[in-house]
Enzyme design. Structure first.
Site, short mmCIF file in Angstrom:
data_model
loop_
_atom_site.label_atom_id
_atom_site.label_comp_id
_atom_site.label_asym_id
_atom_site.label_seq_id
_atom_site.Cartn_x
_atom_site.Cartn_y
_atom_site.Cartn_z
N GLY A 147 -5.33 3.04 0.93
CA GLY A 147 -6.09 4.26 1.18
C GLY A 147 -7.47 4.21 0.53
O GLY A 147 -8.46 4.69 1.11
N THR A 148 -7.55 3.61 -0.63
CA THR A 148 -8.84 3.54 -1.34
C THR A 148 -9.86 2.77 -0.50
O THR A 148 -10.98 3.24 -0.29
CB THR A 148 -8.64 2.85 -2.71
OG1 THR A 148 -7.75 3.66 -3.49
CG2 THR A 148 -9.96 2.67 -3.45
N ASN A 181 -3.44 15.94 -2.26
CA ASN A 181 -2.36 15.17 -2.88
C ASN A 181 -1.81 15.79 -4.17
O ASN A 181 -0.72 15.46 -4.60
CB ASN A 181 -2.83 13.74 -3.19
CG ASN A 181 -4.11 13.71 -4.00
OD1 ASN A 181 -5.11 14.33 -3.63
ND2 ASN A 181 -4.09 13.00 -5.10
N SER A 213 -2.36 5.43 4.12
CA SER A 213 -1.91 4.40 3.17
C SER A 213 -0.42 4.17 3.35
O SER A 213 0.33 5.12 3.59
CB SER A 213 -2.21 4.89 1.75
OG SER A 213 -1.69 3.99 0.81
N HIS A 215 1.94 2.93 1.08
CA HIS A 215 2.95 3.13 0.03
C HIS A 215 3.36 4.58 -0.18
O HIS A 215 4.26 4.86 -0.97
CB HIS A 215 2.51 2.46 -1.28
CG HIS A 215 1.40 3.14 -2.03
ND1 HIS A 215 1.63 3.85 -3.17
CD2 HIS A 215 0.07 3.19 -1.82
CE1 HIS A 215 0.46 4.31 -3.65
NE2 HIS A 215 -0.50 3.91 -2.83
N THR A 238 -8.47 -12.98 5.79
CA THR A 238 -7.24 -13.19 6.55
C THR A 238 -6.36 -11.95 6.41
O THR A 238 -6.13 -11.46 5.31
CB THR A 238 -6.50 -14.44 5.99
OG1 THR A 238 -7.40 -15.54 6.10
CG2 THR A 238 -5.22 -14.72 6.75
N CYS A 249 -3.17 9.02 -10.05
CA CYS A 249 -4.49 8.36 -10.14
C CYS A 249 -5.34 9.01 -11.21
O CYS A 249 -6.02 8.34 -11.96
CB CYS A 249 -5.25 8.48 -8.82
SG CYS A 249 -4.25 8.16 -7.41
#
Ligand code: PMP
Length: 380
Positions: A70-71, A149, A198, A200, A236, A322
Site C-alpha cells: 500500500g505504501t 484505518n 494492499s 496483507h 522483475t 504504523c
C-alpha cells in the site's frame, strides 16, 4: 491467542500461501522470459490482474500496477501524478486523516503546490460539506481514503468528482483503499481515478499491493529500470506475492456479503457490550466499515491497556501499528479534536475473518478486569 489487530495485518490464508508456494517452486520463471517457463509466470500475473479488476468497476486489467504494498501504491499515485504537474502548479487536497504514505509523499511536493487539508468532523468523517467548501478551481490532485484505518469511518469520496465538475477543475482523484479493501465495496471510476490496495490486510502475504489506474490518467514512474509493467513499475514482478494477493482476494470475494455480515455481527456485539460500560468511550462513529472499533478507557493509557490485554492473550493496537514507529500519538485522533484523555487511552480493536463472537466476550471481560485492576471503577 485472540488476535484483534487485523487492521495492522492478517494471517495468510492457506490458499494464499499455497498460491505463493506454487509460484516459487513451480511457476518460478521470469515473466519477461519468452520461453514457456517465463510465459507460465506471466500468466500467473495476468490471472492475478483478472481477479483484481472486477473488484473496482470501470478499471481494466492492463492498468493495474502491482507494487510492493500500500505504501508504494500511495507513493506512486501521489508522486506519479504530481511529477507531471509541477510546471502547471495549483492546489493539492488531502485529508488530515490520511496514512503517512500519502501525507509524506505529498509533503515532498510542497515547494510546487498549494497544499490544503480536509478536516474531519468530530466523528472523524471527511464530509461532503467539508470537501465542497474547500475544493477550488485550481485543484490538480485530490487524495481521500475511503475508510480510515484507525477509526474505521467511511468518508464521502463520492462527493469529490461532482464538486470538481461544478468548479470546472480538472484534478486527478486518488483513494487509499487499503483499510476499505475486503470490508466495503471499492469505488468505481465514476468516483475516483486511482485506487491503492494492499495484500496483507486481506489475508495475503506482506509486501504486495496494487494501484488501479483509470484509463487515460497520466502517471510518471517512480521506479526506473527494465521497463516492466508498461514502464510504470520496473523490476522483475513479485509473482509469488501477486499470486497470494489474487488467491486471498478470490476466497474473500467469493462470499463478500457473508464476510461483511460476519464483521457486522462482531462489531455490533463489541459495540453494544462496550457501550454498556460507563467507563468506556467509543471513538468510532457511523457510517463505518464495521471492521474497526476504536475505544478509550480514560485513566488507562493505550500502551498499558494493550499490555494488560496481551497478558490475557488478547492482541489490539494503540491507534495504528504504523504510527507507533513515529511516536507522538495518533494524528487521526488529534485531527478529530478528541480530548487529551481520550486520545491517550485510545485502543483500536480490529476484526478479521478468523474471529469468533467468543473473542468479543473475552475482550469485554478483559476490559472490565482492566478497569477493576486499575481502579477505574469497582469490579462488576
Ligand atoms: N494505507 C493505509 C490506510 C494503511 O492502513 C496502510 C498499512 N498500515 C498503508 C496504507 C500501507 O500499506 P502497506 O503496509 O502495504 O505498505
Amino acid at each position: 491467542m485472540i488476535y484483534l489487530d487485523n487492521a495492522a495485518t492478517t494471517p495468510v490464508f492457506p490458499s494464499a500461501a499455497a498460491a505463493a508456494m506454487d509460484a516459487m517452486t513451480e511457476n518460478y520463471g521470469n515473466p519477461s522470459s519468452i520461453h514457456k517457463a517465463g510465459q507460465a509466470a506471466k500468466k500467473v500475473l495476468y490471472d492475478a490482474r483478472k481477479t483484481l479488476v472486477p473488484l473496482a468497476r470501470g478499471f481494466s486489467a492492463e492498468n493495474i500496477i502491482l507494487t510492493s504494498g500500500g505504501t508504494e501504491a500511495n507513493n506512486l499515485a501521489v508522486a506519479g501524478v504530481l511529477k507531471g504537474k509541477i510546471r502547471q502548479g495549483g492546489s493539492v487536497f488531502l485529508s488530515a486523516t490520511e496514512h503517512a504514505s500519502v501525507t509524506e509523499a505529498v509533503k515532498e511536493f510542497s515547494k510546487y503546490f498549494n497544499i490544503v487539508f480536509f478536516e474531519p468532523d468530530r466523528g472523524g468523517h471527511i464530509t461532503a460539506k467539508e470537501i465542497e467548501s474547500k475544493l477550488t478551481k485550481d485543484a490538480v490532485f485530490v487524495s481521500l481514503m475511503l475508510v480510515n484505518n484507525e477509526t474505521g469511518v467511511i468518508n464521502d469520496i463520492d462527493s469529490i468528482k461532482p464538486a470538481l465538475k461544478r468548479l470546472g477543475a480538472d484534478a486527478v482523484v486518488h483513494s487509499d483503499c487499503v483499510a476499505a479493501f475486503g470490508k466495503v465495496a471499492l469505488p468505481s471510476t465514476a468516483d475516483v481515478d486511482l485506487i491503492s490496495v494492499s495484500g496483507h490486510k486481506i489475508n495475503a502475504m506482506k509486501g504486495v499491493g496494487a494501484l488501479y489506474v483509470k484509463c487515460g490518467v497520466k502517471l510518471k514512474p517512480i521506479i526506473f529500470g527494465g521497463g516492466q509493467q508498461n514502464a510504470m513499475r520496473s523490476g522483475t514482478e513479485n509473482v509469488p506475492a501477486a499470486a497470494s494477493l489474487a488467491a486471498a482476494a478470490k476466497e474473500l470475494f467469493a462470499d463478500f456479503d457473508g464476510v461483511k455480515a460476519r464483521y457486522e455481527a462482531l462489531y455490533d456485539k463489541a459495540r453494544k457490550l462496550l457501550e454498556s460500560l460507563d467507563f468506556v468511550r467509543i471513538n468510532t462513529s457511523e457510517p463505518s466499515s464495521k471492521a474497526v472499533l476504536n475505544v478509550s478507557v480514560p485513566g488507562i493509557p493505550s500502551e498499558v491497556m494493550v499490555r494488560f490485554l496481551q497478558d490475557k492473550d488478547i492482541f489490539v493496537s494503540p491507534a495504528s501499528a504504523c504510527s507507533s514507529n513515529k511516536g507522538g500519538g495518533s494524528a487521526v485522533l488529534a485531527a478529530m479534536r478528541l480530548p487529551d484523555e481520550l486520545r491517550k487511552s485510545a485502543v483500536r480493536i480490529s476484526f478479521g475473518r478468523q474471529n469468533e463472537e467468543s473473542d468479543v466476550d473475552a475482550l469485554y471481560a478483559a476490559i472490565k478486569e482492566a478497569a477493576a485492576h486499575f481502579r477505574i471503577c469497582e469490579a462488576k
